[in-house]
Design a protein around this motif. Structure first.
Motif, PDB file in Angstrom:
ATOM      1  N   ALA A 187      14.853  17.629  19.746  1.00 52.60           N
ATOM      2  CA  ALA A 187      16.114  17.414  20.554  1.00 52.60           C
ATOM      3  C   ALA A 187      17.614  17.971  20.289  1.00 52.60           C
ATOM      4  CB  ALA A 187      16.254  15.804  20.885  1.00 52.60           C
ATOM      5  N   PHE A 188      17.352  18.898  19.056  1.00 52.11           N
ATOM      6  CA  PHE A 188      18.538  19.206  18.657  1.00 52.11           C
ATOM      7  C   PHE A 188      18.398  20.784  18.480  1.00 52.11           C
ATOM      8  CE2 PHE A 188      18.773  14.759  17.492  1.00 52.11           C
ATOM      9  CZ  PHE A 188      20.001  14.645  17.712  1.00 52.11           C
ATOM     10  N   GLY A 189      17.328  21.264  18.105  1.00 48.27           N
ATOM     11  CA  GLY A 189      17.191  22.651  17.735  1.00 48.27           C
ATOM     12  C   GLY A 189      16.213  23.521  18.882  1.00 48.27           C
ATOM     13  N   GLU A 190      16.822  24.657  19.256  1.00 53.04           N
ATOM     14  CA  GLU A 190      16.158  25.632  20.121  1.00 53.04           C
ATOM     15  C   GLU A 190      14.840  25.697  19.869  1.00 53.04           C
ATOM     16  OE1 GLU A 190      17.220  29.145  23.313  1.00 53.04           O
ATOM     17  OE2 GLU A 190      18.501  28.752  21.942  1.00 53.04           O
ATOM     18  N   ASP A 191      14.835  26.474  18.463  1.00 51.87           N
ATOM     19  CA  ASP A 191      13.477  26.734  17.854  1.00 51.87           C
ATOM     20  C   ASP A 191      12.425  25.363  17.773  1.00 51.87           C
ATOM     21  OD1 ASP A 191      13.303  29.493  17.757  1.00 51.87           O
ATOM     22  OD2 ASP A 191      14.726  29.576  16.267  1.00 51.87           O
ATOM     23  N   ASP A 192      13.134  24.510  17.130  1.00 50.52           N
ATOM     24  CA  ASP A 192      12.484  22.990  17.097  1.00 50.52           C
ATOM     25  C   ASP A 192      11.563  22.627  18.488  1.00 50.52           C
ATOM     26  OD1 ASP A 192      14.286  23.436  14.799  1.00 50.52           O
ATOM     27  OD2 ASP A 192      14.367  21.354  14.645  1.00 50.52           O
ATOM     28  N   ASN A 193      12.582  22.878  19.454  1.00 48.56           N
ATOM     29  CA  ASN A 193      11.807  22.585  20.832  1.00 48.56           C
ATOM     30  C   ASN A 193      11.078  23.339  21.188  1.00 48.56           C
ATOM     31  OD1 ASN A 193      12.406  22.700  23.902  1.00 48.56           O
ATOM     32  ND2 ASN A 193      12.542  20.604  23.395  1.00 48.56           N
ATOM     33  N   ARG A 194      11.167  24.536  21.160  1.00 51.66           N
ATOM     34  CA  ARG A 194       9.983  25.275  21.387  1.00 51.66           C
ATOM     35  C   ARG A 194       8.858  25.210  20.843  1.00 51.66           C
ATOM     36  NH1 ARG A 194       8.360  29.896  19.181  1.00 51.66           N
ATOM     37  NH2 ARG A 194      10.027  29.751  17.376  1.00 51.66           N
ATOM     38  N   VAL A 195       8.810  24.963  19.348  1.00 45.04           N
ATOM     39  CA  VAL A 195       7.560  24.919  18.786  1.00 45.04           C
ATOM     40  C   VAL A 195       6.918  23.629  18.795  1.00 45.04           C
ATOM     41  CG1 VAL A 195       6.853  24.614  16.335  1.00 45.04           C
ATOM     42  CG2 VAL A 195       8.147  26.505  16.665  1.00 45.04           C
TER      43      VAL A 195
END
Length: 411
Positions: free
Chosen positions: A360-368
């Motif tokens: 919910a916070f990081g763009e790469d976190d979200n994508r992965v």
């Protein structure tokens, strides 16, 4: 028109001004529009600049390209209406008024009254019209300022909503989630341009956190590095690089066992000898020797004197390994979350080679996480307050803390 002079007396700026004056005297642009009005229409919509800003090189470059396109279409037998536009929406306008009136939050706007606030915003829209007209005319661009449009015009706004409605009726609109810059003060997402308006360097905390591995024979823990510890309550996964080599090591002095990338082993904290040898993370949080990401500040660590290497394995072999979450806020998602995933955005030159993922916070976190079917959960309100009660007692899994410098939007 006078003959063009040559030789040392010739001046490009002076010649340009003569041409501009001649165009103005014969009303060249207006005449072209009149002579081509019976020809097929070439529709041109000028992407408008923000109304509160002065023109700069980027505007001149983009405007020149637009002028080339519209002139070409006119020369190939089209009627090209060119209206200048003004972008009156977004935070740039509101930011000016907030500074002027000392407004600090959305509640201040509501107390003032949205209608009065909007009128204040409308009043500054034409502040720099003269500067824009002067610059655009000077570069030789033909465009209509007298018949301009503003995005705050009622007809414009209603047309945008009508177009959106048409798209929705045709089933071309869907609901999704995207990680974007966010202003807690304005309670709204930000465009990249808006986020850069208040960009500044600030000190950020960095921590190393141990995530105990489920059913590990050694009682080992993954060690993740993060500069956003406030996102740890929303952790749903850990990410490794499948192509990196990872090691399982035991601290010779305290017996703690960690898993990190082999290339990042030197980043683990050095602890003094203790009487007991627990295999789980303790309550101590020693300071990292390095003060900034990737630096080697402080006394150099002697890895071989501090850690015994118990095992080596590829990052790919860790995928799917489950770990014990720091908090139980999302324990209902334990069947899909709290496991190791892999992606190439994890690098061998920073952190520990293991990235804590809060989708919910990081763009790469979200994508992965989406790629690995891990559901995104938002754990904070529009004011960035936690939606669940948080306990602020010392977290035993934090094994090291320090401060680094980072660039951030601070609005």
């Amino acid at each position: 028109m006078d003959d063009v002079c040559e030789g040392k007396d010739f001046s490009f700026p002076n010649q340009e001004e003569k041409i501009l004056s001649w165009w103005d005297s014969i009303k060249a642009f207006e005449t072209q529009l009149e002579r081509t009005k019976h020809l097929p229409e070439y529709i041109f919509y000028d992407g408008p600049p923000f109304a509160t800003g002065l023109p700069h090189y980027g505007h001149i470059l983009a405007g020149t390209i637009k002028d080339i396109v519209t002139r070409y279409q006119s020369m190939t037998g089209h009627h090209v209406t060119r209206r200048f536009g003004w972008d009156c929406h977004g935070l740039p306008v509101e930011h000016e008024i907030d500074l002027k009136l000392g407004i600090k939050s959305r509640d201040d706007v509501l107390k003032m009254g949205i209608d009065k606030y909007n009128e204040e915003c409308r009043a500054i829209v034409t502040r720099y019209v003269a500067e824009w007209e002067k610059m655009v005319a000077r570069v030789g661009r033909w465009i209509d300022f007298q018949n301009d449009y503003k995005t705050m015009d009622l007809k414009f706004m209603e047309t945008v909503w009508w177009v959106f409605g048409q798209l929705h009726e045709k089933g071309l609109v869907y609901r999704g989630f995207k990680v974007m810059p966010y202003s807690t003060g304005c309670k709204t997402p930000l465009s990249n341009f808006e986020a850069n308006l208040n960009y500044k360097d600030v000190p950020d905390p960095e921590v190393m956190v141990a995530f105990p591995i489920v059913d590990d024979a050694y009682g080992a823990a993954f060690v993740a590095w993060t500069t956003t510890p406030w996102t740890l309550p929303s952790n749903l996964a850990l990410c490794v690089n499948a192509n990196l080599v990872y090691v399982k090591v035991r601290n010779k002095f305290n017996g703690k066992i960690y898993v990190v990338a082999e290339s990042r082993l030197s980043e683990l904290p050095v602890e003094k000898a203790k009487k007991s040898f627990p295999n789980e993370a303790g309550n101590d949080s020693p300071n990292l020797n390095s003060k900034t990401k990737g630096s080697s500040g402080g006394k150099a660590k002697n890895v071989e004197d501090t850690y015994d290497v118990l095992d080596k394995f590829s990052g790919a072999s860790l995928v799917g390994t489950r770990y014990i979450p720091l908090f139980d806020y999302f324990k209902e998602f334990s069947d899909v979350a709290f496991r190791v995933v892999a992606d190439d955005y994890v690098t061998a030159d920073s952190g520990t080679g293991i990235v804590h993922c809060a989708p919910a916070f990081g763009e790469d976190d979200n994508r992965v996480c989406i790629e690995h079917q891990i559901i995104m959960k938002v754990a904070v309100s529009d004011t960035s307050c936690s939606l669940r009660p948080l306990t602020f007692s010392p977290c035993p899994q934090i094994i090291a803390t320090a401060h680094t410098h980072a660039s951030t939007n601070a609005c």
